[in-house]
Design an enzyme around this catalytic site. Sequence first.
Site, PDB file in Angstrom:
ATOM      1  N   HIS A  28       7.755   4.122  12.283  1.00 47.96           N
ATOM      2  CA  HIS A  28       7.647   4.070  10.818  1.00 47.96           C
ATOM      3  C   HIS A  28       8.670   5.055  10.253  1.00 47.96           C
ATOM      4  O   HIS A  28       8.449   6.265  10.277  1.00 47.96           O
ATOM      5  CB  HIS A  28       6.220   4.455  10.413  1.00 47.96           C
ATOM      6  CG  HIS A  28       5.946   4.403   8.942  1.00 47.96           C
ATOM      7  ND1 HIS A  28       5.014   3.544   8.396  1.00 47.96           N
ATOM      8  CD2 HIS A  28       6.448   5.111   7.902  1.00 47.96           C
ATOM      9  CE1 HIS A  28       4.965   3.728   7.077  1.00 47.96           C
ATOM     10  NE2 HIS A  28       5.838   4.684   6.764  1.00 47.96           N
TER      11      HIS A  28
ATOM     12  N   ASN B 299      10.401   4.415   2.197  1.00 43.41           N
ATOM     13  CA  ASN B 299      10.373   3.638   3.433  1.00 43.41           C
ATOM     14  C   ASN B 299      11.651   2.827   3.597  1.00 43.41           C
ATOM     15  O   ASN B 299      12.260   2.385   2.624  1.00 43.41           O
ATOM     16  CB  ASN B 299       9.186   2.665   3.408  1.00 43.41           C
ATOM     17  CG  ASN B 299       7.853   3.375   3.364  1.00 43.41           C
ATOM     18  OD1 ASN B 299       7.465   4.045   4.306  1.00 43.41           O
ATOM     19  ND2 ASN B 299       7.144   3.228   2.253  1.00 43.41           N
TER      20      ASN B 299
ATOM     21  N   ARG C 123       0.833  -1.213   0.000  1.00 44.39           N
ATOM     22  CA  ARG C 123       0.000   0.000   0.000  1.00 44.39           C
ATOM     23  C   ARG C 123       0.861   1.255   0.000  1.00 44.39           C
ATOM     24  O   ARG C 123       0.940   1.990  -0.981  1.00 44.39           O
ATOM     25  CB  ARG C 123      -0.933  -0.006   1.219  1.00 44.39           C
ATOM     26  CG  ARG C 123      -2.069   1.038   1.148  1.00 44.39           C
ATOM     27  CD  ARG C 123      -1.676   2.452   1.488  1.00 44.39           C
ATOM     28  NE  ARG C 123      -1.130   2.590   2.836  1.00 44.39           N
ATOM     29  CZ  ARG C 123      -0.658   3.740   3.313  1.00 44.39           C
ATOM     30  NH1 ARG C 123      -0.638   4.828   2.557  1.00 44.39           N
ATOM     31  NH2 ARG C 123      -0.149   3.806   4.544  1.00 44.39           N
ATOM     32  N   ASP C 124       1.568   1.496   1.076  1.00 38.58           N
ATOM     33  CA  ASP C 124       2.371   2.710   1.196  1.00 38.58           C
ATOM     34  C   ASP C 124       3.498   2.728   0.169  1.00 38.58           C
ATOM     35  O   ASP C 124       3.903   3.787  -0.305  1.00 38.58           O
ATOM     36  CB  ASP C 124       2.952   2.789   2.614  1.00 38.58           C
ATOM     37  CG  ASP C 124       3.506   4.155   2.943  1.00 38.58           C
ATOM     38  OD1 ASP C 124       3.112   5.134   2.283  1.00 38.58           O
ATOM     39  OD2 ASP C 124       4.342   4.256   3.857  1.00 38.58           O
TER      40      ASP C 124
ATOM     41  N   CYS D 151       7.933   9.970  -0.176  1.00 39.14           N
ATOM     42  CA  CYS D 151       7.034  11.065   0.214  1.00 39.14           C
ATOM     43  C   CYS D 151       7.048  12.134  -0.865  1.00 39.14           C
ATOM     44  O   CYS D 151       8.097  12.704  -1.167  1.00 39.14           O
ATOM     45  CB  CYS D 151       7.480  11.665   1.554  1.00 39.14           C
ATOM     46  SG  CYS D 151       6.427  13.033   2.078  1.00 39.14           S
TER      47      CYS D 151
ATOM     48  N   HIS E 189      11.352   6.608   7.303  1.00 34.82           N
ATOM     49  CA  HIS E 189      11.806   6.745   5.927  1.00 34.82           C
ATOM     50  C   HIS E 189      13.324   6.908   5.961  1.00 34.82           C
ATOM     51  O   HIS E 189      13.874   7.493   6.890  1.00 34.82           O
ATOM     52  CB  HIS E 189      11.128   7.939   5.258  1.00 34.82           C
ATOM     53  CG  HIS E 189       9.719   7.657   4.853  1.00 34.82           C
ATOM     54  ND1 HIS E 189       9.268   7.795   3.562  1.00 34.82           N
ATOM     55  CD2 HIS E 189       8.653   7.217   5.571  1.00 34.82           C
ATOM     56  CE1 HIS E 189       7.989   7.463   3.499  1.00 34.82           C
ATOM     57  NE2 HIS E 189       7.587   7.116   4.714  1.00 34.82           N
TER      58      HIS E 189
END
Length: 312
Positions: free
Chosen positions: A233, A275, A41-42, A266, A235
Amino acid sequence: MATTLTTIVKRSAKFHPRFSTCRHRSSGSKDFVKIVEVGARDGLQNEKELVPTNTKIELIDRLSATGLQTIEATSFVSPKWVPQLADNKELFTRIEKKDGVSYPVLVPNLKGYQQAVASGVKEIAVFGSASEGFSQKNINCSIEESLKRFQNVFDASKNDGIRIRGYLSCTVGCPYDDRVAPKQVAKVTESLLEMGCYEVSLADTIGVGNPESIERMLGEVLAVCRPEVLAIHCHDTNGKAVQNIAKSLDLGVRVVDSSVGGLGGCPYAKNATGNVSTEKVLQFLSTQGVETGVNLEEIKEIGEWIRKSLGK
């Protein structure tokens, strides 16, 4: 009279204890870390070219066989917002759901929640921001208004038995507000937990954090909740994601979000590299003698396959 953040919290607190425990296997052990895989998803949502639904399904099905307990599947958002995820219903109904594996989806509002539940979803994630600037730019409302918008989702989840995870963006830095006050992060985290989230994932959305800023942020957050209800979470924009994860583990966090192949990024941060990869996280944890229950070699193979499939 306008609904305030305090009112929202008080309205939900009687249903969800402030210090609710996170229910995942071996979470209380210092030698076990749960990996939440967000690549499907992300990771894929930022791909410019549409990824075939069959490729997404194969990715999730392959990940399901690696020992992962949680694989974020998709997002029930409007295709106008994220065309890449317009196949959310088809994808979720076609993936092979393995016993013992959770497949949460992201939802932006009650409509998305209702679509997700109608598709058989058992767990969702909602998202907020610790930065007013990012909240305004990303979802066009203040932090307080964003939480207010989710109230009907939390209310519906109680009747439907749906678990809710929270994402909190920009916990150490923001592309619009620069630094983010740790006390603000703690305040919004506490609100999400009181509203009904079983866990809140604290995101270094643009990858500007370092172990010192992570420690300052978590110091304030841990003053209002236990580490068992938190996830980290990161990055890897500046190559410090693993260091930041290590600091979080030192402070008691035992859930780490990561993305197979390092997929994702992002759109609000120039040169953001996305990520932290699941492979890198697993390799690090292995050197520390920490168990995850996830097969590193299989994850490496999947990472190589999906990156090749995407032309990377």
